[in-house]
Write an enzyme that holds these catalytic residues in place. Sequence first.
Site, PDB file in Angstrom:
ATOM      1  N   SER A   1      -3.975   0.654  -5.025  1.00  0.00           N
ATOM      2  CA  SER A   1      -3.136  -0.337  -4.389  1.00  0.00           C
ATOM      3  C   SER A   1      -4.257  -1.365  -4.451  1.00  0.00           C
ATOM      4  O   SER A   1      -3.777  -2.561  -3.724  1.00  0.00           O
ATOM      5  CB  SER A   1      -2.468  -0.042  -3.134  1.00  0.00           C
TER       6      SER A   1
ATOM      7  N   HIS B   1       0.709  -1.225   0.033  1.00  0.00           N
ATOM      8  CA  HIS B   1      -0.053   0.178   0.146  1.00  0.00           C
ATOM      9  C   HIS B   1       0.969   1.355  -0.260  1.00  0.00           C
ATOM     10  O   HIS B   1       0.669   2.249  -0.839  1.00  0.00           O
ATOM     11  CB  HIS B   1      -0.895  -0.041   1.359  1.00  0.00           C
TER      12      HIS B   1
ATOM     13  N   HIS C   1       1.592   5.003  -2.595  1.00  0.00           N
ATOM     14  CA  HIS C   1       1.930   6.334  -2.510  1.00  0.00           C
ATOM     15  C   HIS C   1       3.298   7.046  -3.239  1.00  0.00           C
ATOM     16  O   HIS C   1       3.094   8.122  -3.697  1.00  0.00           O
ATOM     17  CB  HIS C   1       2.073   6.454  -1.000  1.00  0.00           C
TER      18      HIS C   1
ATOM     19  N   GLU D   1      -5.523   9.302  -0.337  1.00  0.00           N
ATOM     20  CA  GLU D   1      -6.023   8.087   0.187  1.00  0.00           C
ATOM     21  C   GLU D   1      -7.029   7.637  -1.085  1.00  0.00           C
ATOM     22  O   GLU D   1      -6.832   6.676  -1.706  1.00  0.00           O
ATOM     23  CB  GLU D   1      -6.414   7.735   1.372  1.00  0.00           C
TER      24      GLU D   1
END
Length: 292
Positions: free
Chosen positions: A200, A135, A140, A181
Site C-alpha cells: 500500500s 492501507h 490487507h 505487514e
Amino acid sequence: MDTTATALHGWAAGEAGRPASPDWTIPQNWAAYTPQEHATWATLYRRQMALLPGRACDAFVDGMRRLPIEPDRIPDFERLSEVLMRHTGWQVVAVPGLVPDDVFFEHLAHRRFPAGQFIRRADQLDYLQEPDVFHDVFGHVPMLMHPVMADFIQAYGHGGLRAQRLGALEMLARVYWYTVEFGLVREAGALRIYGAGIVSSASESRFCLESPSPHRLGFDLARVMRTRYRIDDFQQTYFVLDRLEDLLRLAEIDFAPLYEQVGRLDTLPADAVLPTDAVISRGDGRYHQQRV
C-alpha cells in the site's frame, strides 16, 4: 468524513476515539464519503496499480482481481465481505481506527478483519501514522482471499490472545510485522511483495526490492521474534519466505517454548546480520545512515 490536520482516530485518540460498541465496530456509512475522499482513493489506487506489476505476489494480484475493489471509489465493506465469506469465511468490519490489542486479536480469531473507516487527506498520500481504509483494504484484504493467509491471520488472532496471557506480545508482534505487514516471498525466481505495509506504499514498494540499503534475509521464526522494527521509516531488514505456504507451519507451532527460549536472548537491532542468517542480499545501510 473529512478530518482535521491533527485528528487521530480510534484508540490513538484516547477516550474520544472509543465507540459505543465493546468490540469497537462502527457502521462504515459508505454513503457519507465525499467526492474528495473517493478521489484520494482513486489517486492512491492508480499509483499503486501502476507500480505493483512484477513486484506484488500472485496471491495479491489474484485477490485484487476477484474482489469488488474498484479504482474510483472507496470499497463497500458489505460487498467485500460477501465475496470473502464465500471463499475463505472472512468478513471486513469497520472500526474508527486503531483498536486495543485484545479487540484486534478477538476479531482476527473469528475471521473478522477490522478496517479503519476513514481515509487520509490528499496532502497525506505518502505517509500516514495510522492505518486508514486504503492501507487496510487495499493492503490487507486481497491477501485474505488466499487460503494460507486466511488461516494464518486467524491463527495469529488466537496466538495474540495467548501471548497476552503469557506476557510475550512484543515477540509475537514482530512476527506479524515482518510477515503480514512487511513480508517478501520468493516467486518465479524473484522476490515479490505480500506485506500490506509495503503493497500500500508507493515508496516502499520500490525500496524493499530495488534499494541497495536494506538487508534481505531468509525467514527464521526465532530470529524474527528477536528483531526490532521501524515504525517511522522504511524497514532496515526484510525477511523472505520461500513460499507463502510456509506461514501454515508457523500456525501449527507451539509458541510457548519459543517465548521462553527467545526471551533469554538479546533483542536485536533492526539492521543486525548474524553469522547464522541466510543472507539473500546484504544491505549497505546507506539510506538510514543518511537520515541520521
